[in-house]
Design a protein around this motif. Structure first.
Motif, PDB file in Angstrom:
ATOM      1  N   PHE A 149       0.858  -1.194   0.000  1.00 21.24           N
ATOM      2  CA  PHE A 149       0.000   0.000   0.000  1.00 21.24           C
ATOM      3  C   PHE A 149       0.887   1.234   0.000  1.00 21.24           C
ATOM      4  N   VAL A 150       0.699   2.142  -0.975  1.00 15.97           N
ATOM      5  CA  VAL A 150       1.543   3.338  -1.104  1.00 15.97           C
ATOM      6  C   VAL A 150       0.661   4.575  -1.054  1.00 15.97           C
ATOM      7  N   PRO A 151       0.691   5.363   0.039  1.00 13.87           N
ATOM      8  CA  PRO A 151      -0.035   6.647   0.053  1.00 13.87           C
ATOM      9  C   PRO A 151       0.719   7.679  -0.780  1.00 13.87           C
ATOM     10  N   LEU A 152      -0.013   8.450  -1.596  1.00 13.30           N
ATOM     11  CA  LEU A 152       0.599   9.456  -2.468  1.00 13.30           C
ATOM     12  C   LEU A 152       0.326  10.856  -1.913  1.00 13.30           C
ATOM     13  N   ARG A 153       1.322  11.750  -2.069  1.00 18.55           N
ATOM     14  CA  ARG A 153       1.189  13.116  -1.556  1.00 18.55           C
ATOM     15  C   ARG A 153       0.071  13.874  -2.252  1.00 18.55           C
TER      16      ARG A 153
END
Length: 417
Positions: free
Chosen positions: A382-386
């Motif tokens: 899971f990668v949160p993006l700015r």
């Protein structure tokens, strides 16, 4: 509008592909600038005995090659071979087009997918290409260069803003550190005064014991007055020390807050630099035409068939995200983050994905938390993006692919041991 125009009486279409020097002169600049990297251009020129002047600029070298690209000879034959070798797959794919309509459809598919350099070379040299089709392809490449320049300018603005914020916080941190050092010195002086006062108090305590044996009341009163003055000085010193300690604690809290702000600014600067580097790598992979030095520092993304789920974002940008993921050898699925799609469809999208990306500035909190919880439970990346931008997506893919490759390497090393 600057376009390539057909001659009043164009010759009959050739039955073989055109050579580089047979192209309309106006195409040479676009072909050499789009389909070959600058390093490939200079390297090919050296094989033909062409060595640029030491003080020549990149533009002057490029212009010289464009000027001589229409002259048949050893140099242009080497350039033509280099182009055919670099884009052999695209040239072979274009052979299936037997007429202008099929070739135009081939070019439209290439533009939609973002795969420009190879198909551009294949189209402009194809036997079925007309001057109108070549002019259309030239126009698409020309406008793509403008869009790339605009994207680079936006990324540079964000980077400069982050650097300015970091520098401002560094100045504030240095000023606070100087103030803290000054107050520490003042506090040390107050500590010295307090120790001196405490030593005086101890001496007075001994004197009081002796006073009880004195018969003279005047001497006793004088000594008692001196004792009271010493005690008052001691109390004053203690109050001053306590005030200095409180000021010191306040400054330490302010310094800690400034350090946290500086760390946050540095993190945002690092994210902006990563996004710029990832976006530049994607743009170079799209129209760079070859592997240069900069590309070695930030390699192009290779998802190796992974299924990417993007939760949230703006509908207008989804087709660009899909093109980026598919160009990076991946599969793309999208869920709008709860605006229109339901939670049941979100679970289906997450179940089919290998890695999940979520822009925190453009998604519902419920959908983002649901995706994060699902990935934690199923051990998926899971990668949160700015932000919901193309540069943030490119940086997130770099980070996800790099992390998965490192984890795979550790598992392989553990298995060998």
């Amino acid at each position: 509008m600057c376009v390539l125009r057909a001659d009043p009486a164009p010759p009959a279409a050739p039955r073989k592909r055109l050579r580089l020097w047979q192209l309309t002169p106006g195409l040479h600049c676009a072909v050499l600038g789009t389909c070959l990297s600058f390093a490939d251009l200079v390297k090919t020129g050296r094989k033909a005995g062409i060595v640029p002047e030491p003080d020549a600029t990149d533009y002057e070298i490029h212009a010289w090659f464009v000027q001589h690209a229409g002259e048949p000879g050893p140099l242009t034959r080497l350039l033509h071979k280099r182009l055919d070798r670099a884009w052999r797959a695209a040239v072979e794919a274009a052979r299936a087009a037997r007429d202008e309509a099929a070739l135009a459809a081939f070019w439209s598919r290439a533009v939609a997918s973002g795969d420009i350099p190879g198909p551009f070379w294949a189209v402009v040299t194809h036997p079925a290409a007309t001057d109108d089709l070549r002019a259309e392809a030239y126009g698409d490449v020309h406008m793509l260069s403008h869009r790339m320049g605009s994207a680079n300018r936006d990324a540079s603005k964000r980077l400069r803003a982050a650097e300015a914020e970091r520098d401002a916080l560094s100045g504030r941190l240095a000023d606070a550190t100087r103030r803290l050092d000054r107050h520490a010195r003042e506090n040390g002086a107050l500590e010295d005064r307090l120790r001196n006062a405490e030593a005086g108090a101890a001496a007075l305590a001994g004197a009081e014991a002796r006073l009880r044996g004195f018969e003279s009341g005047a001497v006793y009163r004088r000594l008692r007055s001196e004792r009271d003055a010493a005690r008052a000085a001691l109390d004053e010193a203690r109050h001053a020390r306590d005030a200095g300690a409180r000021r010191n604690q306040s400054l330490e809290r302010a310094l800690a807050a400034l350090r946290r702000d500086k760390d946050a600014a540095a993190a945002r600067l690092g994210e902006a630099e990563s996004e710029c580097a990832a976006l530049e790598a994607v743009l170079r992979a799209g129209i760079g035409g070859g592997a240069g030095v900069a590309e070695a520092e930030t390699p192009a993304i290779d998802l190796s068939g992974r299924r990417v789920a993007y939760v949230g974002g703006r509908d207008a940008a989804i087709r660009h995200f899909r093109a980026l993921v598919e160009r990076a050898n991946g599969q793309f699925a999208h869920h709008d983050g709860g605006l229109e799609d339901g939670a049941q469809r979100l679970d289906r999208v997450l179940t089919q994905a290998d890695l999940v990306l979520c822009p925190v500035d453009c998604v519902s909190h419920g959908a983002c938390l649901r995706a994060k919880t699902f990935c934690k439970r199923t051990a998926k990346t899971f990668v949160p993006l700015r932000s919901a931008s193309l540069s943030s997506l490119a940086a997130g893919l770099h980070r996800a692919v790099g992390g998965e490759n490192a984890a795979a390497g550790e598992r392989a090393g553990s298995a060998r041991h």
